[in-house]
Design an enzyme around this catalytic site. Structure first.
Site, PDB file in Angstrom:
ATOM      1  N   ASP A  21       0.849  -1.190   0.000  1.00 34.77           N
ATOM      2  CA  ASP A  21       0.000   0.000   0.000  1.00 34.77           C
ATOM      3  C   ASP A  21       0.888   1.245   0.000  1.00 34.77           C
ATOM      4  O   ASP A  21       1.773   1.365   0.848  1.00 34.77           O
ATOM      5  CB  ASP A  21      -0.873  -0.043   1.261  1.00 34.77           C
ATOM      6  N   ASP A  98      -6.047 -10.678 -14.742  1.00 37.73           N
ATOM      7  CA  ASP A  98      -7.032 -11.711 -14.476  1.00 37.73           C
ATOM      8  C   ASP A  98      -8.223 -11.455 -15.383  1.00 37.73           C
ATOM      9  O   ASP A  98      -8.686 -10.320 -15.487  1.00 37.73           O
ATOM     10  CB  ASP A  98      -7.462 -11.614 -13.007  1.00 37.73           C
ATOM     11  N   GLU A 256      -8.074 -21.448 -15.361  1.00 39.88           N
ATOM     12  CA  GLU A 256      -8.497 -22.157 -14.171  1.00 39.88           C
ATOM     13  C   GLU A 256      -9.542 -23.148 -14.661  1.00 39.88           C
ATOM     14  O   GLU A 256     -10.675 -22.765 -14.964  1.00 39.88           O
ATOM     15  CB  GLU A 256      -9.113 -21.142 -13.215  1.00 39.88           C
ATOM     16  N   HIS A 329      -4.106 -17.253  -4.100  1.00 37.74           N
ATOM     17  CA  HIS A 329      -4.939 -16.465  -3.183  1.00 37.74           C
ATOM     18  C   HIS A 329      -6.171 -17.232  -2.707  1.00 37.74           C
ATOM     19  O   HIS A 329      -6.944 -16.700  -1.917  1.00 37.74           O
ATOM     20  CB  HIS A 329      -5.373 -15.183  -3.895  1.00 37.74           C
ATOM     21  N   ASP A 330      -6.385 -18.448  -3.213  1.00 40.32           N
ATOM     22  CA  ASP A 330      -7.550 -19.242  -2.800  1.00 40.32           C
ATOM     23  C   ASP A 330      -7.166 -20.376  -1.864  1.00 40.32           C
ATOM     24  O   ASP A 330      -8.011 -21.204  -1.522  1.00 40.32           O
ATOM     25  CB  ASP A 330      -8.216 -19.876  -4.037  1.00 40.32           C
TER      26      ASP A 330
HETATM   27  C1  NOJ Z   1     -11.580 -18.270  -8.736  1.00 35.67           C
HETATM   28  C2  NOJ Z   1     -10.809 -17.178  -8.071  1.00 35.67           C
HETATM   29  O1  NOJ Z   1      -9.469 -17.565  -7.954  1.00 35.67           O
HETATM   30  C3  NOJ Z   1     -11.473 -16.932  -6.747  1.00 35.67           C
HETATM   31  O2  NOJ Z   1     -10.732 -16.091  -5.915  1.00 35.67           O
HETATM   32  C4  NOJ Z   1     -12.837 -16.371  -7.018  1.00 35.67           C
HETATM   33  O3  NOJ Z   1     -13.527 -16.256  -5.798  1.00 35.67           O
HETATM   34  C5  NOJ Z   1     -13.639 -17.270  -7.950  1.00 35.67           C
HETATM   35  N1  NOJ Z   1     -12.880 -17.780  -9.047  1.00 35.67           N
HETATM   36  C6  NOJ Z   1     -14.810 -16.531  -8.528  1.00 35.67           C
HETATM   37  O4  NOJ Z   1     -14.366 -15.597  -9.465  1.00 35.67           O
END
Ligand code: NOJ
Length: 553
Positions: A21, A98, A256, A329-330
């Site tokens: 930031d 993205d 993905e 990040h997931d």
């Molecule tokens: C996959 C993304 O990596 C995730 O962070 C997101 O919540 C879902 N797709 C929905 O876009």
């Protein structure tokens, strides 16, 4: 096989919200990424993927886009973005954005118009159907929990959302909508992007019958894997998208898209594939039952090996490149999922060796390279993660106690990867001068970039791995070399060989936090890299240290 410019890249993922930031509002921004480009480059990568920074109400941290042509003010301006693209280019870094086009935000202009006139032209940009007997059109479960359908107030209609209700799915059957998407992608590619990471694209085609399925949970709903995951016919859309966009700019695309089977891999990511690459998630969620975080599973080497080698050999046969990834990040931090009580330099660097020596395009997620760990929260309400709330509801319905739910969150929430990047040991880890949305991990004084700038650190080891992958001696082998499982009789060891033009590397990974004796045969091998101080070579009986990794020539 045809060589492509992206085959030898290593990618670094930036989650902008928690990266750096620069204006003190507690949220990372584009200028923060610009400021840290030299650091990113120093990790040894040559491509950056930036999670969404488009205009968004941030219900799912930017994966809900309300304007594809604007940068959200919390992240900065389009001028900042243009500067980032320019500076990255000057430093030899490609930038991926993205691409979130399975759905948009419920605040997108298109959706607002659709709500006003569900049967009008914009209504057809979305999936809108009439309810049945005052109920939703079917019983499919959204990925974030609950029905995929949301009623449109004051009408008999419902709209469809694979994820949260604030993320209405776009109707890919509509050619006008597809044209809008391709134009938008080309607008960005023209600015000089290297390509896109393509979000949730698996779900764009649905079983047109929209029939209900036998319920598979206490919520009376059914998972949509059979009816909307790589559903037949999706290839037609993907081919059109490739021809209209990626092909025109020779752009990289990584999708993905889980569950593409061996028979289809060549079509998807072979030399003339629909995408350049897809992520290999096959061993990422072994620690839980599918989409059920409240059902933990203990991970062992055998489970990982089975998945890993299955996808590696399938990719090799299809002359294709998977994108190999430990964290994003997931996901919680990788070592936390696999060795929950033994997270540290040894386990982290062993996993890093596994990932960076594979055949494929390696991705490194911010913080992974300095050994960042999960946070522990004492109250489930401290979490931001929208997916966690869906899991929480399901866990409750399945009979979990509040304590079990907190345990689930502390193991599995996506927020573990989203706490601020730890730059130094100053207040807020040098991430912000303000107050970050998610608290900085308590361990920032011991784990941070500044501290890691020394020999023998996780960061130092990551740099050695990336340097090895890029070295004149091993670049060709590590990029294009074939991969074969090795030492298969060793239950708790993951080992593989990379082979090309008479050159070989053997990678040996002790998957246990304790010593293990293995037999390497009588040929003396040079130790090219290890996460322990070692001799220069080895052969015969070798005693591996806890989580030791060896790269042997
Ligand atoms: C996959 C993304 O990596 C995730 O962070 C997101 O919540 C879902 N797709 C929905 O876009």
């Amino acid at each position: 096989m045809k060589k492509k410019w992206w085959n030898e890249k290593i990618v670094y993922q930036v989650y902008p919200r928690s990266f750096k930031d620069t204006n003190g509002d507690g949220i990372g921004d584009v200028r923060g990424i610009i400021e840290k480009l030299d650091y990113i480059k120093s990790v040894g990568v040559d491509m950056i993927w930036i999670s969404p920074i488009y205009k968004s109400p941030m219900k799912d941290n930017g994966y809900d886009i309300s304007d594809y042509y604007a940068i959200d003010p919390i992240f900065g301006t389009m001028e900042d973005m243009d500067e980032l693209l320019l500076k990255a280019k000057q430093k030899g870094l490609k930038v991926l954005m993205d691409l979130v086009v399975n759905h948009c935000s419920s605040e997108h202009e298109w959706f607002k118009k659709a709500l006003k006139d569900p049967k009008g032209p914009y209504g057809d940009y979305f999936i809108i159907k009439e309810g049945k007997d005052g109920k939703a059109p079917n019983n499919w479960r959204s990925i974030f929990g609950g029905s995929v359908w949301e009623p449109i107030k004051g009408t008999p209609y419902y709209y469809y959302h694979t994820f949260a209700k604030e993320q209405p799915d776009l109707n890919w059957e509509n050619p006008q909508l597809r044209r809008e998407i391709y134009d938008m992608m080309n607008w960005w590619l023209k600015k000089g992007l290297g390509g896109f990471r393509v979000d949730a694209i698996t779900y764009i085609k649905k079983d047109p019958s929209y029939k209900s399925l036998p319920a598979d949970g206490a919520d009376g709903l059914a998972a949509l894997s059979e009816v909307s995951s790589n559903y037949p016919g999706i290839e037609v859309f993907l081919k059109e998208m490739r021809e209209e966009t990626f092909d025109v700019y020779d752009a990289f695309s990584v999708a993905e898209m889980s569950g593409v089977d061996a028979a289809k891999l060549r079509e998807y990511i072979g030399p003339d594939g629909l995408f350049s690459s897809i992520f290999d998630f096959s061993y990422m969620e072994l620690d839980v039952e599918l989409f059920q975080w409240y059902r933990p599973v203990e991970v062992n080497a055998t489970m990982v090996k089975e998945k890993l080698f299955e996808s590696q050999s399938m990719a090799q046969e299809a002359e294709s490149f998977l994108s190999v990834v430990l964290e994003n990040h997931d996901q919680p931090r990788a070592a936390e999922k696999w060795f929950p009580k033994q997270v540290g330099y040894e386990s982290q660097t062993m996993l890093a060796t596994m990932n960076l020596m594979l055949r494929g395009i390696p991705f490194i997620y911010q913080g992974e390279e300095i050994g960042m760990t999960n946070s522990t929260f004492s109250d489930i309400r401290e979490y931001e993660d929208i997916m966690l709330w869906g899991q929480y509801d399901r866990a409750k319905k399945e009979g979990c106690t509040e304590e079990e739910c907190l345990d689930m969150a502390n193991r599995r929430s996506r927020d573990h990867a989203r706490t601020p990047m730890q730059w130094d040991d100053s207040e807020q880890a040098g991430f912000t001068t303000g107050k970050p949305a998610l608290p900085v991990n308590d361990n920032y004084r011991t784990i941070n970039v500044k501290k890691e700038e020394r020999e023998g650190s996780v960061l130092d080891y990551y740099r050695k791995l990336t340097a090895l992958r890029k070295s004149d001696e091993y670049r060709e082998l590590l990029t294009y070399g074939e991969i074969y499982p090795a030492l298969e009789e060793e239950k708790d060891v993951i080992a593989y060989e990379r082979v090309r033009d008479g050159k070989k590397l053997l990678i040996v990974l002790n998957f246990l936090g304790e010593n293990q004796k293995i037999s390497l045969g009588n040929e003396e091998r040079k130790i090219v890299l290890s996460n322990y101080k070692t001799e220069e070579s080895c052969f015969g009986q070798v005693e591996l240290q806890p989580f030791q990794a060896l790269v042997l020539a």
